[in-house]
Enzyme design. Structure first.
Site, PDB file in Angstrom:
ATOM      1  CB  SER A   1     -20.258  62.542  -0.186  1.00  0.00           C
ATOM      2  OG  SER A   1     -19.993  62.805   1.173  1.00  0.00           O
TER       3      SER A   1
ATOM      4  CE1 TYR B   1     -25.685  63.083   1.325  1.00  0.00           C
ATOM      5  CE2 TYR B   1     -23.656  62.511   2.465  1.00  0.00           C
ATOM      6  CZ  TYR B   1     -24.335  63.263   1.523  1.00  0.00           C
ATOM      7  OH  TYR B   1     -23.649  64.185   0.774  1.00  0.00           O
TER       8      TYR B   1
END
Length: 290
Positions: A139, A152
């Site tokens: 990501s 995250y």
């Protein structure tokens, strides 16, 4: 190395929804047999129902070593030796680290990082045999860590480093390892995040182009190109490649914005925890609930 997609078997984790389901459709469209792995068996069956290739669905927690070993053996027996493995399973939560729930924070790391490592470990014998390709879904959080998303961001940065290490370790054995840097994608995880005031407003402070959400189908198509070319990196959207040289500057920029944005958010009301986001997060919580 296998080049005829119609003879190849691909494995996708987190295949019940979102980018995972999109990648299943993309790879099946290339003629690959596909094994769908995830927590939501019924949803995976729905994804697989209309595909024009042979598929198998396996309900499994990617952090469970023993269960994943059994699934890896079942995939090989049922569909043939996998030559493509996509570590896509992931969950996310938001909120201040100081008040975060320790179990929820740890679970994000377990699924996104440990789960990717478990996936690589159990399918590595097949990839070595097929001279295959392992794709780690990372990501932009791997190189642009944001406030209120510590678990995250840490997990995706760790997954990126894991894949880079694995790539170097396996290069001489002709196993390719790629990293997909995925930006805002129109999944239920992102839609859920936008329901939370703090996450929605922090995203609004990003430059206009950087806060755009891209359709799952388009992101899946960009990402599947990595499989086509055994790419070391793929960027979805492609303009993210231009951001890589700016990585050393991103923490400074994020900190500068956060200095005034976070106090402003606090004045509007308490910033609370989101819990695991989206349908996938809810499925994970339900599975682990006593």
């Amino acid at each position: 190395m296998e080049t005829d997609s119609s003879r190849r078997t691909a494995v996708v984790t987190g295949a019940a929804r979102g980018l995972g389901a999109g990648l299943v459709r993309e790879l099946a469209g290339r003629g690959m047999r596909v094994a769908l792995l995830g927590l939501e068996g019924e949803r995976m069956e729905q994804v697989a129902a209309d595909l024009p290739v042979e598929t198998r669905c396996y309900e499994v927690d990617v952090t469970d070593d023993d269960a994943m070993r059994r699934v890896a053996a079942a995939v090989t027996e049922g569909l043939g030796t996998p030559s493509v493995v996509v570590a896509n399973a992931g969950v996310a939560e938001g909120g201040p680290f100081a008040t975060s729930d320790a179990d929820t924070w740890r679970r994000v790391i377990e699924v996104n990082l440990i789960g990717s490592a478990v996936t690589a470990r159990v399918f590595l014998p097949a990839l070595l045999a097929s001279h295959g390709y392992f794709l780690q879904i990372a990501s932009t959080a791997a190189f642009g860590s944001a406030p209120l998303m510590s678990a995250y961001c840490a997990s995706k940065a760790g997954a990126e480093s894991f894949a880079q290490s694995l790539r170097a370790e396996l290069a001489h054995q002709h196993v390719g390892v790629g990293i997909a840097y995925v930006h805002w994608t129109g999944t239920d995880m992102i839609r859920d995040a936008d329901q939370h005031r703090a996450l929605r407003e922090l995203r609004a402070h990003m430059p206009p182009g950087a806060r755009r959400t891209y359709p799952v189908r388009r992101v899946a198509a960009w990402t599947a190109r990595a499989v086509d070319h055994r790419s070391a990196t793929v960027y979805a959207p492609p303009w993210l490649r231009a951001v890589q040289p700016l990585r050393p500057l991103l923490p400074l920029a994020v900190t500068a914005v956060s200095r005034w944005a976070l106090p402003r958010l606090a004045r509007q009301g308490p910033v609370t925890q989101t819990g695991l986001l989206g349908g996938g997060g809810q499925a994970d919580q339900a599975r682990r609930r006593p």
